[in-house]
Design an enzyme around this catalytic site. Structure first.
Site, short mmCIF file in Angstrom:
data_model
loop_
_atom_site.label_atom_id
_atom_site.label_comp_id
_atom_site.label_asym_id
_atom_site.label_seq_id
_atom_site.Cartn_x
_atom_site.Cartn_y
_atom_site.Cartn_z
CG ASN A 1 25.98 78.22 65.86
OD1 ASN A 1 25.63 78.62 66.98
ND2 ASN A 1 25.88 76.96 65.51
CG HIS B 1 32.77 71.85 64.14
ND1 HIS B 1 31.58 71.69 64.81
CD2 HIS B 1 33.74 71.63 65.02
CE1 HIS B 1 31.84 71.37 66.05
NE2 HIS B 1 33.14 71.33 66.21
NE ARG C 1 23.70 69.71 72.65
CZ ARG C 1 24.73 69.07 72.07
NH1 ARG C 1 25.47 69.68 71.17
NH2 ARG C 1 25.03 67.84 72.41
CB THR D 1 28.18 68.97 66.55
OG1 THR D 1 27.10 69.77 67.01
CG2 THR D 1 27.65 67.84 65.72
CG HIS E 1 22.44 72.23 67.79
ND1 HIS E 1 23.62 71.55 67.89
CD2 HIS E 1 21.47 71.29 67.84
CE1 HIS E 1 23.37 70.25 68.00
NE2 HIS E 1 22.07 70.07 67.99
CD GLU F 1 24.35 73.68 63.87
OE1 GLU F 1 24.55 73.18 65.00
OE2 GLU F 1 25.16 74.41 63.30
CD GLU G 1 27.52 72.99 58.37
OE1 GLU G 1 26.32 73.31 58.28
OE2 GLU G 1 28.25 73.28 59.33
CG HIS H 1 29.33 79.87 71.83
ND1 HIS H 1 28.90 78.58 71.84
CD2 HIS H 1 30.67 79.81 71.66
CE1 HIS H 1 29.93 77.77 71.66
NE2 HIS H 1 31.02 78.50 71.55
NE ARG I 1 24.93 70.80 75.89
CZ ARG I 1 25.92 70.03 75.44
NH1 ARG I 1 26.97 70.57 74.85
NH2 ARG I 1 25.89 68.74 75.58
N1 PXP Z 1 28.10 73.66 61.77
C1 PXP Z 1 27.58 72.71 62.59
C2 PXP Z 1 26.78 71.62 61.99
C3 PXP Z 1 27.79 72.77 63.97
O1 PXP Z 1 27.26 71.82 64.77
C4 PXP Z 1 28.52 73.85 64.52
C5 PXP Z 1 28.70 73.97 65.99
O2 PXP Z 1 27.46 74.20 66.59
C6 PXP Z 1 29.02 74.82 63.63
C7 PXP Z 1 28.82 74.69 62.26
C8 PXP Z 1 29.78 76.02 64.11
O3 PXP Z 1 30.98 75.61 64.67
P1 PXP Z 1 31.87 76.68 65.47
O4 PXP Z 1 31.07 77.12 66.66
O5 PXP Z 1 33.09 75.91 65.82
O6 PXP Z 1 32.13 77.81 64.52
#
Ligand code: PXP
Length: 237
Positions: free
Chosen positions: A7, A191, A45, A101, A43, A70, A151, A10, A49
């Site tokens: 992901n 997550h 959003r 999330t 994602h 996402e 997921e 960030h 953001r």
């Molecule tokens: N899966 C989903 C559905 C999420 O919303 C997120 C956070 O954006 C993640 C995985 C990844 O989570 P983390 O950034 O805590 O690894």
């Protein structure tokens, strides 16, 4: 062996802090692929953001592994998803005030709306994963809607202190993982997974995909900062 979806939200968060062009999540995705990522997750959003429409558009052209978007059940983002056609859409809940999330999607409580969004995505040829708490009611609702994957939200496991509480959360993930697979859906999780807590989750029977963001980007800063300073130091002196 589970696939790793990286992901890159960030990276866009840092860019948006200055509304500039760096760091570019498109570059980050290419580097993640070089590192062995099996998928790139982002994602889009409603409040934009971090990831911007431009990022998704370009990543659709450049990513050569699975592109996983996402998204909330939101008409604006749904229209974009149907046009851009990521390989997979992961439906997540979204609240403007949340930091990330914070819980799974309440599919059981809004089956008709989720079914409608799923139908639109399916027509566009997009495979569908639902981000759910490890709750049998939600998993059964996902099975009823014939989601391609679920997921599992691993936040409770990740937050639990090491010891019996974490073991209990892991057992819940295992049981719910089996339920997902028995219903014919692929098992994904994500997550809060880190370099310290990922292995037991990756070892759950039939785990197909893990989506990890924060911990990888956090580590990238730490392993990359020394070189970045060295390069600037050379220019300064
Ligand atoms: N899966 C989903 C559905 C999420 O919303 C997120 C956070 O954006 C993640 C995985 C990844 O989570 P983390 O950034 O805590 O690894």
């Amino acid at each position: 062996m589970a696939d790793l979806g990286v992901n890159i939200d960030h990276v866009a968060t840092v860019r948006q802090a200055r509304r500039t062009f760096e760091p570019d999540p498109v570059w980050a995705a290419a580097l993640a692929e070089l590192g062995g990522a099996d998928g790139i997750t982002l994602h889009l959003r409603e409040d934009r953001r971090h990831i911007q429409d431009r990022d998704l558009r370009i990543l659709r052209e450049t990513v050569t592994v699975k592109l996983n978007l996402e998204m909330a059940c939101n008409d604006d983002v749904l229209a974009i998803a149907c046009q851009i056609k990521p390989d997979q859409a992961t439906l997540v809940p979204e609240r403007r005030e949340e930091i990330t999330t914070e819980g799974g999607l309440d599919v059981a409580g809004q089956k008709a709306r989720v079914a409608e969004v799923m139908a639109r995505l399916r027509d566009a040829g997009v495979s569908i994963s639902l981000f759910l708490d490890p709750d049998p009611r939600q998993i059964d609702a996902a099975a009823e809607l014939k989601a391609d994957a679920v997921e599992l939200h691993t936040g409770q496991y990740a937050m639990a202190p090491p010891g019996p509480k974490r073991h209990e959360e892991l057992e819940t993930l295992r049981r719910m993982g089996a339920r997902i697979r028995e219903a014919g859906m692929a098992l994904h999780a994500g997550h809060g997974l880190t370099y310290h807590n990922v292995r037991p989750v990756a070892s759950i029977e039939g785990m197909h995909e893990l989506n990890i963001g924060h911990s990888i980007v956090a580590r990238a800063i730490m392993v990359g900062l020394e070189q970045a300073v060295r390069e600037m130091k050379r220019l300064v002196s």
